[in-house]
Write an enzyme that holds these catalytic residues in place. Structure first.
Site, PDB file in Angstrom:
ATOM      1  CG  HIS A  53      36.628  45.129  39.368  1.00 36.19           C
ATOM      2  ND1 HIS A  53      35.928  45.193  40.550  1.00 36.19           N
ATOM      3  CD2 HIS A  53      35.993  44.213  38.590  1.00 36.19           C
ATOM      4  CE1 HIS A  53      34.917  44.330  40.499  1.00 36.19           C
ATOM      5  NE2 HIS A  53      34.933  43.729  39.315  1.00 36.19           N
ATOM      6  CG  ASN A  64      37.467  39.685  38.529  1.00 40.98           C
ATOM      7  OD1 ASN A  64      38.538  39.373  39.052  1.00 40.98           O
ATOM      8  ND2 ASN A  64      36.834  40.823  38.809  1.00 40.98           N
ATOM      9  N   GLY A  78      26.290  44.552  44.671  1.00 43.26           N
ATOM     10  CA  GLY A  78      25.002  45.152  44.318  1.00 43.26           C
ATOM     11  C   GLY A  78      23.873  44.228  44.707  1.00 43.26           C
ATOM     12  CD  GLU A 128      32.357  44.182  35.852  1.00 41.66           C
ATOM     13  OE1 GLU A 128      32.012  43.010  35.831  1.00 41.66           O
ATOM     14  OE2 GLU A 128      33.192  44.635  36.652  1.00 41.66           O
TER      15      GLU A 128
HETATM   16  P1  PGA Z   1      29.718  38.973  39.347  1.00 38.15           P
HETATM   17  O1  PGA Z   1      31.031  39.877  39.360  1.00 38.15           O
HETATM   18  O2  PGA Z   1      29.718  38.198  38.061  1.00 38.15           O
HETATM   19  O3  PGA Z   1      29.867  38.091  40.570  1.00 38.15           O
HETATM   20  O4  PGA Z   1      28.546  39.893  39.450  1.00 38.15           O
HETATM   21  C1  PGA Z   1      31.452  40.575  38.221  1.00 38.15           C
HETATM   22  C2  PGA Z   1      32.642  41.403  38.567  1.00 38.15           C
HETATM   23  O5  PGA Z   1      32.763  41.878  39.715  1.00 38.15           O
HETATM   24  O6  PGA Z   1      33.533  41.608  37.709  1.00 38.15           O
END
Ligand code: PGA
Length: 239
Positions: A85, A7, A165, A156
């Protein structure tokens, strides 16, 4: 093979996007899909990279300034799209539109990758399952169960996403039991065997541990997918 979804969010100017494409095109693998900013879709596709969408309009083609609709994506050769998302739910009121977005995607034969997940507060007060169930009910309302069987789900937990987070990955037991809960719920209420991916701070320091989980069907990767050398290492470690 497990799915790996990169992503890229709203990152990269054109120069950086081209540098990324140049490196990753030699690594193209069937199970690795790149959710790229709309504006670079052609650049990625023309270089043979498996390109998917980060989002879709809830509307059909027409007078909707700034939107990109499902039939347009399909005409570009896009066969998968993220939907719901947590960044879109938080910043763009996507909860209101997810059901319509899934309908538009399915009407156009595009596989929705539906993102669901609890925030820290919901987890602390043990409301994770309620939240996940509500998100599934809202997303699937009024859609023929036969059509839903294509949908992929990405679990997620918002609190574990690196940018929104604390960047902490839940324990394998926690991920595995939540994923099983989602699979069982979907089977019972919508009668299909959902593929469920995990997302949230997936990177090279935790992937070997995550790979021990036996009910995960793949990963949604944000931050780590932006650094092509890191991402190349990651994909090579996923079975
Ligand atoms: P991250 O993001 O791998 O940077 O935690 C995942 C996402 O937002 O889909």
């Amino acid at each position: 093979m497990k799915y790996v979804i990169a992503n890229l969010k709203a990152n990269f100017d054109l120069e950086k996007a081209n540098e990324y494409i140049k490196y990753m095109k030699k690594n193209n693998k069937d199970n690795v899909l790149y959710a790229v900013p709309y504006i670079y879709i052609t650049n990625f596709i023309n270089n043979g990279i498996n390109t998917i969408s980060q989002d879709v309009s809830s509307q059909n083609m027409g007078a909707f300034t700034g939107e990109v609709c499902a039939s347009q994506l399909k005409s570009m050769g896009i066969n998968y799209s993220l939907v719901g998302h947590s960044e879109r739910r938080k910043n763009y009121q996507d909860d209101l539109y997810i059901n319509d977005k899934i309908k538009r995607l399915l009407e156009n034969d595009i596989v929705p990758i539906l993102c669901i997940g609890e925030n820290k507060e919901e987890r602390d007060i043990h409301k994770t399952k309620d939240l996940l169930t509500n998100e599934l009910i809202n997303a699937f309302e009024g859609i023929d169960h036969n059509k839903l069987s294509k949908v992929i789900i990405a679990y997620e937990p918002i609190w574990s996403i690196s940018t929104s987070g604390v960047g902490i990955v839940p324990s394998n037991e926690e991920i595995s039991s939540t994923i099983q809960f989602i699979k069982d719920y979907v089977k019972k209420h919508y009668n299909f065997d959902a593929k469920v991916l995990y997302g949230g701070s997936v990177n090279n320091s935790c992937i070997d541990e995550l790979e021990k989980i036996d009910n995960v069907d793949g990963y949604l990767v944000g931050g780590c997918s932006l650094k092509y050398l890191e991402f190349e290492k990651l994909i090579n470690r996923i079975k």
